[in-house]
Design a protein around this motif. Structure first.
Motif, short mmCIF file in Angstrom:
data_model
loop_
_atom_site.label_atom_id
_atom_site.label_comp_id
_atom_site.label_asym_id
_atom_site.label_seq_id
_atom_site.Cartn_x
_atom_site.Cartn_y
_atom_site.Cartn_z
N ASP A 1 1.20 6.56 2.61
CA ASP A 1 1.15 8.02 2.74
C ASP A 1 -0.06 8.64 2.06
OD1 ASP A 1 2.00 7.51 0.15
OD2 ASP A 1 3.64 8.96 0.17
N GLU A 2 -0.87 7.85 1.37
CA GLU A 2 -2.07 8.35 0.72
C GLU A 2 -3.33 8.14 1.56
OE1 GLU A 2 -2.32 6.58 -3.14
OE2 GLU A 2 -0.50 7.58 -3.89
N TYR B 1 0.83 -1.20 0.00
CA TYR B 1 0.00 0.00 0.00
C TYR B 1 0.87 1.25 0.00
CZ TYR B 1 -3.65 -3.26 1.49
OH TYR B 1 -4.52 -4.32 1.57
N LYS B 2 0.39 2.29 -0.66
CA LYS B 2 1.02 3.61 -0.56
C LYS B 2 0.44 4.28 0.68
CE LYS B 2 1.74 4.11 -5.54
NZ LYS B 2 1.41 4.91 -6.76
N SER C 1 4.06 6.57 8.02
CA SER C 1 4.05 7.48 6.86
C SER C 1 2.64 7.91 6.47
CB SER C 1 4.74 6.82 5.66
OG SER C 1 4.04 5.65 5.27
#
Length: 243
Positions: A25-26, A22-23, A120
């Motif tokens: 930070d989004e 997963y990203k 993050s």
């Protein structure tokens, strides 16, 4: 703005070991460790704890003894209080009498690890059945992607955290969210278990571990729904009450 542009993601990470997919930070990340870390954190913040400092390792917790005075040190490994610490992660240690006005440094087997791996994220909040509805009301108002991070057990999937993730999905599904397969599966599990959480989760491996330690009362307490409204949020290094 089109409906497609307005769509937000509501995703479930079934284990901290999957977080690299997963990203982070989004997303707003919701940390989930039902038996017992996030339940105890929610209860402690509700009961007036000034802050709870989550640390990943026992050694980090010990270090606070030398550099700060007046902090309560809490450490749990494999369901038991680590020798030499004030307490572990039983919710019954987080009463007003014990934690009101105090700062607690906490490390646990699973929950604090998941939190540190999620640092993050745009924002980190803590969820449990204890604050389910207040958490969901707040999440609905954020207009952000949401990642429900299940702490699991030593990086493995577990049922109780996934079931809670499903409870959140159930409350948010009427919003304009795009769910992934883990979110759909978690909601399906919740539909199976929601009418009797205690009976459904009695078969989980972690509840069996806790029963062997003679702390069945902790399990029952952690499955109380909406007995708190406080939402712990990570501010710097500290979990505090969301204002």
């Amino acid at each position: 703005m089109t409906n497609l542009q307005m769509t937000k993601n509501l995703h479930v990470c079934l284990s901290p070991s999957l977080l690299p997919l997963y990203k982070v930070d989004e997303y707003i990340a919701v940390i989930i460790d039902i038996f017992r870390a996030t339940s105890s954190i929610c209860y402690g913040i509700e009961n007036g704890a000034e802050a709870i400092i989550p640390v990943a390792e026992v050694e980090e917790c010990i270090a606070y003894r030398d550099k700060e005075t007046g902090f309560l040190l809490a450490a749990e490994r494999n369901g038991e209080v680590v020798t030499g610490f004030d307490f572990g992660n039983s919710p019954f240690s987080y009463t007003k009498e014990k934690v009101g006005g105090k700062t607690i440094v906490l490390t646990t087997t699973n929950g604090t690890q998941a939190l540190h791996l999620s640092r993050s994220a745009k924002k980190i909040v803590v969820g449990s059945f204890l604050n389910l509805t207040s958490l969901c009301h707040w999440l609905k108002a954020q207009n952000e992607n949401i990642l429900l991070v299940c702490a699991g057990w030593k990086n493995n999937f577990n049922l109780e955290d996934t079931l809670f993730a499903g409870a959140v999905v159930d409350q948010l599904k009427s919003g304009n969210y795009k769910t992934d397969d883990p979110a759909i599966a978690a909601n399906d599990l919740y539909q199976d278990g929601k009418n009797n959480l205690n009976a459904y989760l009695a078969k989980t491996s972690h509840s069996e571990r806790l029963k062997k330690l003679g702390i069945e009362a902790d399990i029952a307490f952690c499955l109380n729904v909406d007995i708190t409204t406080a939402i712990p949020v990570l501010h710097g290094q500290r979990l505090i009450k969301l204002q």
